[in-house]
Enzyme design. Structure first.
Site, PDB file in Angstrom:
ATOM      1  N   TYR A  20     -12.755 -54.491 -53.739  1.00  0.00           N
ATOM      2  CA  TYR A  20     -12.942 -55.278 -55.251  1.00  0.00           C
ATOM      3  C   TYR A  20     -12.230 -56.100 -55.943  1.00  0.00           C
ATOM      4  O   TYR A  20     -11.791 -55.885 -56.556  1.00  0.00           O
ATOM      5  CB  TYR A  20     -14.246 -54.113 -55.594  1.00  0.00           C
ATOM      6  CG  TYR A  20     -15.462 -53.983 -55.065  1.00  0.00           C
ATOM      7  CD1 TYR A  20     -16.350 -55.100 -55.952  1.00  0.00           C
ATOM      8  CD2 TYR A  20     -16.029 -53.158 -53.912  1.00  0.00           C
ATOM      9  CE1 TYR A  20     -17.621 -54.364 -56.419  1.00  0.00           C
ATOM     10  CE2 TYR A  20     -17.257 -53.470 -53.720  1.00  0.00           C
ATOM     11  CZ  TYR A  20     -18.227 -54.056 -54.725  1.00  0.00           C
ATOM     12  OH  TYR A  20     -19.467 -54.105 -54.175  1.00  0.00           O
TER      13      TYR A  20
ATOM     14  N   GLY B 110     -25.264 -56.391 -50.684  1.00  0.00           N
ATOM     15  CA  GLY B 110     -23.818 -57.258 -49.962  1.00  0.00           C
ATOM     16  C   GLY B 110     -23.459 -55.868 -49.090  1.00  0.00           C
ATOM     17  O   GLY B 110     -22.536 -55.702 -48.250  1.00  0.00           O
ATOM     18  N   ASP B 111     -22.872 -54.894 -50.303  1.00  0.00           N
ATOM     19  CA  ASP B 111     -22.748 -53.195 -49.565  1.00  0.00           C
ATOM     20  C   ASP B 111     -23.458 -52.600 -48.203  1.00  0.00           C
ATOM     21  O   ASP B 111     -22.526 -52.231 -47.333  1.00  0.00           O
ATOM     22  CB  ASP B 111     -22.511 -52.573 -50.217  1.00  0.00           C
ATOM     23  CG  ASP B 111     -21.422 -52.594 -52.019  1.00  0.00           C
ATOM     24  OD1 ASP B 111     -19.897 -53.104 -51.320  1.00  0.00           O
ATOM     25  OD2 ASP B 111     -21.881 -53.320 -52.868  1.00  0.00           O
ATOM     26  N   CYS B 112     -24.845 -52.900 -48.999  1.00  0.00           N
ATOM     27  CA  CYS B 112     -25.684 -52.737 -47.523  1.00  0.00           C
ATOM     28  C   CYS B 112     -25.400 -52.897 -46.044  1.00  0.00           C
ATOM     29  O   CYS B 112     -25.648 -52.869 -45.016  1.00  0.00           O
ATOM     30  CB  CYS B 112     -26.923 -52.555 -47.811  1.00  0.00           C
ATOM     31  SG  CYS B 112     -28.519 -51.909 -46.445  1.00  0.00           S
TER      32      CYS B 112
END
Length: 465
Positions: free
Chosen positions: A140, A252-254
């Site tokens: 990030y 997006g993290d998933c």
């Protein structure tokens, strides 16, 4: 099968604070909506969310991240306890907090505060990466990936490494197996006019070459994911299995977490992307990162069962007013009739759960010589279909006991009989559910396929003799 080696997630954790409610009026002193709060939820975000999602299958996950002594850092530690193993870098400052105010499921405003400087990596970080089966970098742009960069570069030569980039962060280390920017991130990193598939394909190929990455997966929201390679003019497009109506925050993290988990289990990038697209759609449909069931479910290391996720999914869909659809069968040899039935069933509601006879149950039903395909393989093939959100097995001769716990709104079967003839119809009536029959492709059946294969084998054996 879960690997004995852990999946290591490296990246920046945030504290996500979602305040949700209903806005039906404006303030008297200005044209600003008044939100009557219904839920107030704090949970780990960023790399913390990715780690929790990777751990839901029961695999061991190690999260390498920077945490401080502030209240937000402690809240993240509490949220991750029992789910993932933490390896901390020092944080000089406070953990970033991202607060969203939502009304009717839509964000009205976001407030960001906090931040600090990430300290140097420790020997514990090197030890964690040395024992990794795969690595996911959730960057990030807040310093964790850069602090660990030399170790990540070395890991990329040993194990699959997935890098989820951010325009504020550094470039992925050379040798990454898969890099997963979204469309906006890819456009910021590689400007190219237009939003066409051709433009996204050119960006993906250019970024793969620039980063010396094996492949780049550009996530396109409802359109799916475009998988590109350097100097390739024929990318693979993996469309979303359906339009998921839910909060896309965290999708997006998933996607990155599920892709990394699949690569850890030996999947090719193409296979990993397909599994991750289906899983990310189900994640959004279940409410995304704000789904309370995601944080109330079983923690890693507590002997979680796949069944728990099935019941949590059904409860989450019901909680937001959606329709839970279920179907069942042996699915011993998956054929076109099954696929057509499952596609049609999924379009009826907001999630589709498939109930599968166990090996012993199937043997009692079909007789000796069955199953042709063991339960684990049958469940894995079904779960890979874009129309299927979850798969669960039952040991009894019928799924009645399972249905009493699952309580679907609709039970679907394929065939030429009436819904009232279905034994499950009376079970569904107990909670106001409905059994329905869908048309089945004529001439398709597992038994017929098995007889045809046996006949072909016999003929072939006779000819060879």
């Amino acid at each position: 099968m879960t690997s004995p080696q852990p999946l290591v997630v490296v990246g920046d954790v945030l504290l996500d604070h979602d305040i949700a409610g209903v806005a039906g009026r404006l303030t008297p002193d200005g044209p600003a909506p008044v939100v009557d709060v219904t839920t107030d939820l704090c949970h780990p975000g960023g790399a913390g969310l990715a780690a929790v999602l990777a751990a839901r299958s029961g695999r061991e996950v190690v999260l390498v991240t920077a945490l401080g002594e502030d209240a937000a850092s402690q809240s993240v530690r509490d949220g991750l306890r029992g789910r993932v193993r933490l390896v901390e870098l020092p944080l000089d400052g406070t953990l970033p907090v991202k607060t969203r105010v939502l009304a009717g499921g839509r964000p009205l405003v976001r407030i960001d505060r906090g931040g600090g400087e990430v300290g140097p990596a420790t020997g514990a970080v090197r030890e964690a990466l040395a024992g990794a089966r795969a690595v996911l970098v959730a960057d990030y742009g807040r310093g964790t990936a850069e602090a660990v960069r030399p170790m990540l570069a070395e890991a990329a030569h040993r194990v699959p490494l997935v890098w989820d980039p951010h325009p504020r962060g550094g470039a992925p280390v050379p040798g990454a197996r898969l890099v997963t920017p979204n469309a906006a991130e890819a456009a910021a990193l590689s400007p190219d006019e237009g939003d066409s598939l051709g433009a996204h394909a050119r960006r993906g190929a250019e970024l793969a070459e620039r980063w010396a990455a094996a492949s780049v997966a550009v996530t396109l929201g409802d359109r799916g994911v475009l998988l590109a390679r350097a100097r390739s003019t024929a990318p693979m497009l993996v469309p979303a299995p359906y339009r998921a109506a839910g909060d896309p925050c965290g999708a997006g993290d998933c996607f990155a977490a599920l892709a990394a988990a699949a690569l850890a289990d030996g999947a090719l990038p193409e296979e990993a992307v397909q599994q991750a697209v289906a899983g990310a759609a189900a994640f959004v449909a279940a409410g995304g990162a704000g789904d309370p069931a995601l944080w109330e479910g079983p923690a890693a290391g507590a002997d979680p069962r796949a069944d728990d996720d099935v019941f949590a999914l059904a409860e989450a869909v019901r909680a937001r007013g959606g329709t839970v659809v279920a179907t069942g069968g042996c699915f011993d040899l998956l054929h076109a009739g099954h696929v057509g039935l499952l596609d049609s069933a999924r379009r009826i509601g907001d999630c589709l759960i498939v109930c599968v006879n166990s090996d012993d149950s199937l043997r009692r039903l079909k007789g000796p010589g069955r199953p042709l395909t063991p339960l684990e393989d049958r469940m894995r093939v079904l779960a890979a279909l874009g129309s299927v959100d979850a798969v669960v097995a039952f040991e009894e001769d019928t799924p009645a006991v399972l249905l009493h716990s699952l309580r679907p709104d609709v039970w679907v079967k394929g065939g030429d009989y009436s819904a009232e003839d279905l034994p499950e119809a009376s079970v569904l009536r107990a909670w106001g559910g409905q059994a329905v029959v869908l048309p089945y492709l004529d001439g398709r059946s597992t038994s017929r396929l098995a007889r045809r294969a046996a006949h072909a084998a016999t003929v072939g054996s006779g000819e060879s003799g």
